[in-house]
Design a protein around this motif. Structure first.
Motif, short mmCIF file in Angstrom:
data_model
loop_
_atom_site.label_atom_id
_atom_site.label_comp_id
_atom_site.label_asym_id
_atom_site.label_seq_id
_atom_site.Cartn_x
_atom_site.Cartn_y
_atom_site.Cartn_z
N ALA A 29 3.83 -20.34 7.72
CA ALA A 29 3.25 -19.61 8.84
C ALA A 29 3.45 -20.31 10.18
O ALA A 29 3.57 -19.65 11.22
CB ALA A 29 1.76 -19.39 8.60
N GLN A 30 3.51 -21.65 10.17
CA GLN A 30 3.58 -22.40 11.42
C GLN A 30 4.98 -22.83 11.82
O GLN A 30 5.26 -23.04 12.99
CB GLN A 30 2.69 -23.66 11.29
CG GLN A 30 1.23 -23.37 11.02
CD GLN A 30 0.55 -22.66 12.18
OE1 GLN A 30 0.93 -22.84 13.33
NE2 GLN A 30 -0.44 -21.83 11.87
N ILE A 31 5.86 -22.94 10.86
CA ILE A 31 7.15 -23.57 11.14
C ILE A 31 8.10 -22.65 11.89
O ILE A 31 9.08 -23.10 12.50
CB ILE A 31 7.78 -24.09 9.84
CG1 ILE A 31 8.64 -25.31 10.12
CG2 ILE A 31 8.60 -23.00 9.12
CD1 ILE A 31 8.96 -26.13 8.90
N GLY A 32 7.83 -21.33 11.86
CA GLY A 32 8.61 -20.38 12.65
C GLY A 32 10.10 -20.44 12.38
O GLY A 32 10.54 -20.51 11.23
N ASP A 33 10.89 -20.45 13.47
CA ASP A 33 12.34 -20.46 13.32
C ASP A 33 12.93 -21.87 13.41
O ASP A 33 14.13 -22.04 13.56
CB ASP A 33 12.99 -19.57 14.38
CG ASP A 33 12.65 -20.00 15.81
OD1 ASP A 33 11.91 -21.00 15.98
OD2 ASP A 33 13.12 -19.34 16.76
N GLU A 34 12.08 -22.89 13.28
CA GLU A 34 12.58 -24.27 13.32
C GLU A 34 13.21 -24.68 11.99
O GLU A 34 13.96 -25.65 11.92
CB GLU A 34 11.45 -25.23 13.68
CG GLU A 34 10.95 -25.04 15.10
CD GLU A 34 9.92 -26.07 15.51
OE1 GLU A 34 9.53 -26.07 16.67
OE2 GLU A 34 9.51 -26.89 14.65
N ALA A 35 12.87 -23.95 10.93
CA ALA A 35 13.42 -24.25 9.61
C ALA A 35 13.30 -23.02 8.74
O ALA A 35 12.56 -22.08 9.04
CB ALA A 35 12.70 -25.43 8.97
N GLU A 36 14.06 -23.02 7.65
CA GLU A 36 13.96 -21.94 6.66
C GLU A 36 13.83 -22.57 5.28
O GLU A 36 14.20 -23.73 5.06
CB GLU A 36 15.18 -21.03 6.73
CG GLU A 36 16.49 -21.70 6.34
CD GLU A 36 17.68 -20.74 6.39
OE1 GLU A 36 17.46 -19.54 6.59
OE2 GLU A 36 18.83 -21.23 6.23
N PHE A 37 13.30 -21.79 4.34
CA PHE A 37 13.09 -22.27 2.97
C PHE A 37 14.09 -21.58 2.05
O PHE A 37 14.10 -20.35 1.93
CB PHE A 37 11.66 -21.97 2.52
CG PHE A 37 10.62 -22.59 3.41
CD1 PHE A 37 10.19 -23.89 3.19
CD2 PHE A 37 10.10 -21.88 4.48
CE1 PHE A 37 9.23 -24.47 4.02
CE2 PHE A 37 9.14 -22.45 5.31
CZ PHE A 37 8.71 -23.74 5.09
N ASN A 87 0.00 -33.10 11.22
CA ASN A 87 -1.34 -32.53 11.06
C ASN A 87 -1.34 -31.39 10.04
O ASN A 87 -2.29 -31.23 9.26
CB ASN A 87 -1.86 -32.03 12.40
CG ASN A 87 -2.25 -33.17 13.32
OD1 ASN A 87 -2.52 -34.28 12.87
ND2 ASN A 87 -2.26 -32.91 14.62
N LEU A 88 -0.27 -30.58 10.03
CA LEU A 88 -0.16 -29.52 9.03
C LEU A 88 -0.13 -30.09 7.62
O LEU A 88 -0.77 -29.57 6.71
CB LEU A 88 1.10 -28.69 9.29
CG LEU A 88 1.13 -27.77 10.50
CD1 LEU A 88 2.49 -27.09 10.62
CD2 LEU A 88 0.02 -26.71 10.39
#
Length: 268
Positions: A74-82, A152-153
């Motif tokens: 939910a927080q990582i946005g478009d900075e990474a993908e799984f 923190n996440l």
């Protein structure tokens, strides 16, 4: 701002060699584009440690648990993908965000220009967006960097196996800059306070040819042991940067110069 390098815990269980999968991961981990046609891969799991949310694998390739994916999505946005792994509930965290933010002038490098250590780099704070969580830099392909927001996440979700090694603190850098500038200012002040009679550039230049050294503010001129003329510019590191000038900057011709001790001329 602080920056950490992210790695896995040494006692997390690790993934065994799988040449085909390893080659694929190596080819995509440095790619900053999303892999929309990802079909999954098989990874051999070598249970040689404790089961944690960050799983040991190739340098710069982050493998995480399903729970970690759910906590970060939910927080990582478009900075990474799984990217899913076949046959088991784990994922490759493909970092997409690239930031050209290394301060090359401050970072220690080899003679060929390569950065010596991913743990001893300097960043340019202004180039890192304040909302950044996780990123890579073009110069170091095997390192994943994170900010305090990402840490923190991880803490809030009680994720295990994550190790964060702080590599940079902007406050420490700023403090060092202030200390360096104060030292530089003090050296300049000492040069000015202990000067004797001042003479014009033309006369000083003639006396330089006789083996004397002259200074004016941060500038210095003298001959080397072979009789070559050098012009020195005092840097913030309080050492002279020497050049063998093809011409003299016109502004120096109007300065007043005074005798100083000769320096050892070191050329990098």
């Amino acid at each position: 701002m602080k920056i950490w390098e992210m790695n896995s815990d040494h006692d997390s269980y690790v993934l065994a060699d799988n040449p085909e999968a390893d080659d694929l991961i190596r080819s995509i981990k440095n790619d900053e584009h999303p892999l929309k046609d990802w079909n999954g891969i098989y990874l051999n799991l070598l249970r040689k440690g404790k089961e944690k949310d960050y799983i040991g694998y190739l340098p710069g390739a982050t493998i995480i648990s399903e729970y970690a994916k759910q906590a970060l999505t939910a927080q990582i946005g478009d900075e990474a993908e799984f990217l899913f792994i076949l046959d088991r509930p784990i994922h490759f965290l493909h970092v997409l965000k690239r930031i050209d933010c290394i301060d090359i002038d401050r970072t220690e490098r080899t003679e060929s220009g390569l950065i010596k250590s991913s743990e001893r780099v300097h960043f340019i704070r202004e180039k890192i967006p304040v909302d950044t969580l996780i990123f890579k830099v073009p110069e170091i392909r095997t390192s994943v960097y994170v900010t305090e927001k990402f840490i923190n996440l991880v803490k809030q979700a009680n994720l295990t196996g994550f190790v964060f090694n702080q590599v940079w603190d902007s406050k420490l850098t700023e403090e060092k800059d202030r200390e360096k500038h104060l030292k530089y200012t003090a050296v300049l002040a000492d040069i000015e306070q202990n000067k004797g009679d001042e003479i014009a550039y033309r006369i000083a230049r003639e006396q330089v040819n006789q083996g004397l050294a002259f200074a004016s503010g941060k500038w210095k001129m003298q001959l080397d042991s072979k009789g070559n003329f050098w012009l020195g510019d005092l840097t913030e590191d309080c050492v002279y940067s020497w050049i063998m000038p093809t011409f003299i900057p016109p502004v120096l011709l109007g300065y007043q110069w005074h005798v100083v001790e000769n320096s050892e001329i070191k050329i990098k």
